[in-house]
Design a protein around this motif. Sequence first.
Motif, PDB file in Angstrom:
ATOM      1  N   ASP A 225       0.822  -1.206   0.000  1.00 25.73           N
ATOM      2  CA  ASP A 225       0.000   0.000   0.000  1.00 25.73           C
ATOM      3  C   ASP A 225       0.860   1.263   0.000  1.00 25.73           C
ATOM      4  O   ASP A 225       0.574   2.234   0.706  1.00 25.73           O
ATOM      5  CB  ASP A 225      -0.933  -0.014   1.216  1.00 25.73           C
ATOM      6  CG  ASP A 225      -2.167   0.848   1.014  1.00 25.73           C
ATOM      7  OD1 ASP A 225      -2.522   1.127  -0.147  1.00 25.73           O
ATOM      8  OD2 ASP A 225      -2.782   1.256   2.022  1.00 25.73           O
ATOM      9  N   GLY A 226       1.943   1.223  -0.796  1.00 25.37           N
ATOM     10  CA  GLY A 226       2.830   2.374  -0.941  1.00 25.37           C
ATOM     11  C   GLY A 226       3.891   2.505   0.128  1.00 25.37           C
ATOM     12  O   GLY A 226       4.717   3.415   0.072  1.00 25.37           O
ATOM     13  N   GLN A 227       3.922   1.594   1.110  1.00 21.13           N
ATOM     14  CA  GLN A 227       4.876   1.674   2.218  1.00 21.13           C
ATOM     15  C   GLN A 227       5.871   0.519   2.136  1.00 21.13           C
ATOM     16  O   GLN A 227       5.484  -0.635   2.017  1.00 21.13           O
ATOM     17  CB  GLN A 227       4.116   1.615   3.557  1.00 21.13           C
ATOM     18  CG  GLN A 227       5.014   1.590   4.786  1.00 21.13           C
ATOM     19  CD  GLN A 227       4.236   1.397   6.065  1.00 21.13           C
ATOM     20  OE1 GLN A 227       2.992   1.378   6.051  1.00 21.13           O
ATOM     21  NE2 GLN A 227       4.918   1.246   7.191  1.00 21.13           N
ATOM     22  N   ASP A 228       7.155   0.839   2.210  1.00 22.52           N
ATOM     23  CA  ASP A 228       8.196  -0.184   2.191  1.00 22.52           C
ATOM     24  C   ASP A 228       8.209  -0.898   3.533  1.00 22.52           C
ATOM     25  O   ASP A 228       8.521  -0.306   4.574  1.00 22.52           O
ATOM     26  CB  ASP A 228       9.564   0.461   1.929  1.00 22.52           C
ATOM     27  CG  ASP A 228      10.666  -0.571   1.685  1.00 22.52           C
ATOM     28  OD1 ASP A 228      10.454  -1.752   2.011  1.00 22.52           O
ATOM     29  OD2 ASP A 228      11.734  -0.192   1.174  1.00 22.52           O
ATOM     30  N   ILE A 229       7.841  -2.185   3.523  1.00 23.24           N
ATOM     31  CA  ILE A 229       7.801  -2.959   4.759  1.00 23.24           C
ATOM     32  C   ILE A 229       8.899  -4.020   4.790  1.00 23.24           C
ATOM     33  O   ILE A 229       8.852  -4.948   5.592  1.00 23.24           O
ATOM     34  CB  ILE A 229       6.416  -3.616   4.963  1.00 23.24           C
ATOM     35  CG1 ILE A 229       6.115  -4.626   3.836  1.00 23.24           C
ATOM     36  CG2 ILE A 229       5.324  -2.564   5.054  1.00 23.24           C
ATOM     37  CD1 ILE A 229       4.859  -5.471   4.107  1.00 23.24           C
ATOM     38  N   SER A 230       9.901  -3.866   3.919  1.00 20.06           N
ATOM     39  CA  SER A 230      10.964  -4.872   3.817  1.00 20.06           C
ATOM     40  C   SER A 230      11.674  -5.087   5.140  1.00 20.06           C
ATOM     41  O   SER A 230      12.034  -6.214   5.486  1.00 20.06           O
ATOM     42  CB  SER A 230      11.985  -4.448   2.750  1.00 20.06           C
ATOM     43  OG  SER A 230      11.365  -4.124   1.545  1.00 20.06           O
ATOM     44  N   ALA A 231      11.902  -4.000   5.873  1.00 16.42           N
ATOM     45  CA  ALA A 231      12.620  -4.097   7.147  1.00 16.42           C
ATOM     46  C   ALA A 231      11.757  -3.613   8.301  1.00 16.42           C
ATOM     47  O   ALA A 231      12.267  -3.142   9.314  1.00 16.42           O
ATOM     48  CB  ALA A 231      13.907  -3.277   7.073  1.00 16.42           C
ATOM     49  N   ALA A 232      10.427  -3.720   8.159  1.00 21.95           N
ATOM     50  CA  ALA A 232       9.518  -3.240   9.202  1.00 21.95           C
ATOM     51  C   ALA A 232       9.741  -4.004  10.510  1.00 21.95           C
ATOM     52  O   ALA A 232      10.026  -5.199  10.511  1.00 21.95           O
ATOM     53  CB  ALA A 232       8.069  -3.392   8.745  1.00 21.95           C
ATOM     54  N   SER A 233       9.617  -3.290  11.618  1.00 17.21           N
ATOM     55  CA  SER A 233       9.803  -3.892  12.935  1.00 17.21           C
ATOM     56  C   SER A 233       8.595  -4.756  13.297  1.00 17.21           C
ATOM     57  O   SER A 233       7.547  -4.703  12.644  1.00 17.21           O
ATOM     58  CB  SER A 233       9.973  -2.797  13.993  1.00 17.21           C
ATOM     59  OG  SER A 233       8.758  -2.046  14.117  1.00 17.21           O
ATOM     60  N   HIS A 234       8.749  -5.513  14.357  1.00 17.03           N
ATOM     61  CA  HIS A 234       7.652  -6.371  14.812  1.00 17.03           C
ATOM     62  C   HIS A 234       6.422  -5.535  15.170  1.00 17.03           C
ATOM     63  O   HIS A 234       5.289  -5.907  14.845  1.00 17.03           O
ATOM     64  CB  HIS A 234       8.101  -7.190  16.026  1.00 17.03           C
ATOM     65  CG  HIS A 234       7.030  -8.054  16.604  1.00 17.03           C
ATOM     66  ND1 HIS A 234       6.604  -9.227  16.006  1.00 17.03           N
ATOM     67  CD2 HIS A 234       6.252  -7.905  17.726  1.00 17.03           C
ATOM     68  CE1 HIS A 234       5.640  -9.768  16.733  1.00 17.03           C
ATOM     69  NE2 HIS A 234       5.410  -8.990  17.777  1.00 17.03           N
ATOM     70  N   GLY A 235       6.648  -4.395  15.812  1.00 16.84           N
ATOM     71  CA  GLY A 235       5.533  -3.526  16.169  1.00 16.84           C
ATOM     72  C   GLY A 235       4.817  -2.972  14.954  1.00 16.84           C
ATOM     73  O   GLY A 235       3.579  -2.921  14.922  1.00 16.84           O
ATOM     74  N   ASP A 236       5.591  -2.557  13.941  1.00 19.76           N
ATOM     75  CA  ASP A 236       4.982  -2.040  12.709  1.00 19.76           C
ATOM     76  C   ASP A 236       4.194  -3.134  11.993  1.00 19.76           C
ATOM     77  O   ASP A 236       3.106  -2.887  11.457  1.00 19.76           O
ATOM     78  CB  ASP A 236       6.051  -1.470  11.786  1.00 19.76           C
ATOM     79  CG  ASP A 236       6.681  -0.195  12.331  1.00 19.76           C
ATOM     80  OD1 ASP A 236       6.013   0.489  13.134  1.00 19.76           O
ATOM     81  OD2 ASP A 236       7.838   0.102  11.970  1.00 19.76           O
ATOM     82  N   LEU A 237       4.754  -4.333  11.971  1.00 18.64           N
ATOM     83  CA  LEU A 237       4.075  -5.437  11.301  1.00 18.64           C
ATOM     84  C   LEU A 237       2.782  -5.809  12.033  1.00 18.64           C
ATOM     85  O   LEU A 237       1.795  -6.182  11.397  1.00 18.64           O
ATOM     86  CB  LEU A 237       4.993  -6.658  11.222  1.00 18.64           C
ATOM     87  CG  LEU A 237       6.169  -6.548  10.243  1.00 18.64           C
ATOM     88  CD1 LEU A 237       7.073  -7.758  10.362  1.00 18.64           C
ATOM     89  CD2 LEU A 237       5.678  -6.391   8.815  1.00 18.64           C
ATOM     90  N   ARG A 238       2.782  -5.680  13.336  1.00 15.72           N
ATOM     91  CA  ARG A 238       1.566  -5.991  14.090  1.00 15.72           C
ATOM     92  C   ARG A 238       0.428  -5.057  13.675  1.00 15.72           C
ATOM     93  O   ARG A 238      -0.725  -5.480  13.556  1.00 15.72           O
ATOM     94  CB  ARG A 238       1.828  -5.878  15.591  1.00 15.72           C
ATOM     95  CG  ARG A 238       0.677  -6.410  16.446  1.00 15.72           C
ATOM     96  CD  ARG A 238       0.995  -6.319  17.933  1.00 15.72           C
ATOM     97  NE  ARG A 238      -0.065  -6.937  18.724  1.00 15.72           N
ATOM     98  CZ  ARG A 238      -1.217  -6.366  19.031  1.00 15.72           C
ATOM     99  NH1 ARG A 238      -1.469  -5.134  18.596  1.00 15.72           N
ATOM    100  NH2 ARG A 238      -2.124  -6.998  19.747  1.00 15.72           N
ATOM    101  N   LYS A 239       0.741  -3.798  13.434  1.00 17.21           N
ATOM    102  CA  LYS A 239      -0.274  -2.857  12.978  1.00 17.21           C
ATOM    103  C   LYS A 239      -0.777  -3.242  11.580  1.00 17.21           C
ATOM    104  O   LYS A 239      -1.955  -3.105  11.269  1.00 17.21           O
ATOM    105  CB  LYS A 239       0.292  -1.443  12.952  1.00 17.21           C
ATOM    106  CG  LYS A 239       0.704  -0.903  14.311  1.00 17.21           C
ATOM    107  CD  LYS A 239       1.371   0.461  14.179  1.00 17.21           C
ATOM    108  CE  LYS A 239       1.897   0.967  15.522  1.00 17.21           C
ATOM    109  NZ  LYS A 239       2.629   2.256  15.368  1.00 17.21           N
ATOM    110  N   LEU A 240       0.148  -3.755  10.750  1.00 16.81           N
ATOM    111  CA  LEU A 240      -0.228  -4.110   9.377  1.00 16.81           C
ATOM    112  C   LEU A 240      -1.080  -5.365   9.317  1.00 16.81           C
ATOM    113  O   LEU A 240      -1.740  -5.611   8.301  1.00 16.81           O
ATOM    114  CB  LEU A 240       1.032  -4.313   8.532  1.00 16.81           C
ATOM    115  CG  LEU A 240       1.791  -3.054   8.112  1.00 16.81           C
ATOM    116  CD1 LEU A 240       3.120  -3.436   7.473  1.00 16.81           C
ATOM    117  CD2 LEU A 240       0.962  -2.234   7.142  1.00 16.81           C
TER     118      LEU A 240
END
Length: 360
Positions: free
Chosen positions: A91-106
Amino acid sequence: MTHTDTGVTAADTTAKATPVLELNDVVKVFDIKHANPFKPHDRLRAVDGATLRIMPGETYALVGESGSGKSTLGRVAVRLDHPTEGTVIFDGQDISAASHGDLRKLRQDIQVIFQDPYGSLNPRMRIGDIIGEPLKVFKGMSGKELDDEVVRLMESVGLNPERRTARPRALSGGQRQRVGIARAIALKPKLILADEALSALDVSVQAQIANLLVKLQKEMGISYLFIARGLPIVRQMADRVGVMYLGRVVEQGTTDVVFNDPKHPYTRALMQASPQPDPSQRGKRVLLKGEIPSPMNPPSGCRFRTRCPLATDLCAAEAPPVHIDGDHRVECHYPGKRLADHLREQEELTAAALRQEGVA
């Protein structure tokens, strides 16, 4: 083609939409350890430079033999696994190196329907609790509000709400998969990974679940990354298809183009290996020879060359270029070339060489 009041066509709007998912040159490498601690690890390149995109409300199907890297690519795409190289953009956001917290939101926007409709459900939990768990965790629902939403979700996937107090063992395979689907759509996600979600079901049940997924997509605008082996189901469900072989997406395009005019010899072999209703076509299949090579030791040049009837010395010496025709991408030295034409050319080259030797 429909037009809006501003004169912009629906096709134009789709063309300008932001992809739900983009994978750019994604690589996933696993280190394989040995019992001998002094022996260096082997490196298994399960995915080796995959690029694809999925648009809003679209179903993109990945097909290929077991061991081609489909499920690994799917797990990387929804960040259940970390990419070794390349980018994953959601959705336009680079999540390649997203943290665990960021991924939980996703996780509210990215859900998974797993292959095993029993193993993916907690056998100790009641059906209603399984479906309602994401609503409790992410939305804080409880009481009557939660009960009403669970009932609505069960009805939307064709389950009798009276079964919400049952446990998974009391349901059939198709009913269990409907529970998994209800859980996946509870948070109204933008993208669902369906990782061979139909392969463990009977053929008649597969068709029912496929129709359910299509219905939910129309109602909710969900995008699917649909990993499958069965080509008839893919043709029924998918808007676009990617064909994987040994970690590479060797051909991709719209479903009509890939099925009706496949350019890669591996794609043609897969199509010809599927059941043919026309008896006159059954003797014209080109069967694949041998097994898919190990991703720890892939062939040089074109990875498909060891099983390809069109392979030449060029295929062993150089990786194939990517040929792009609009939305149709093919990685092959000889895209679209037919076996009969290839054999005729080889005969002509052999005859010319013999003539040359005779002159010499």
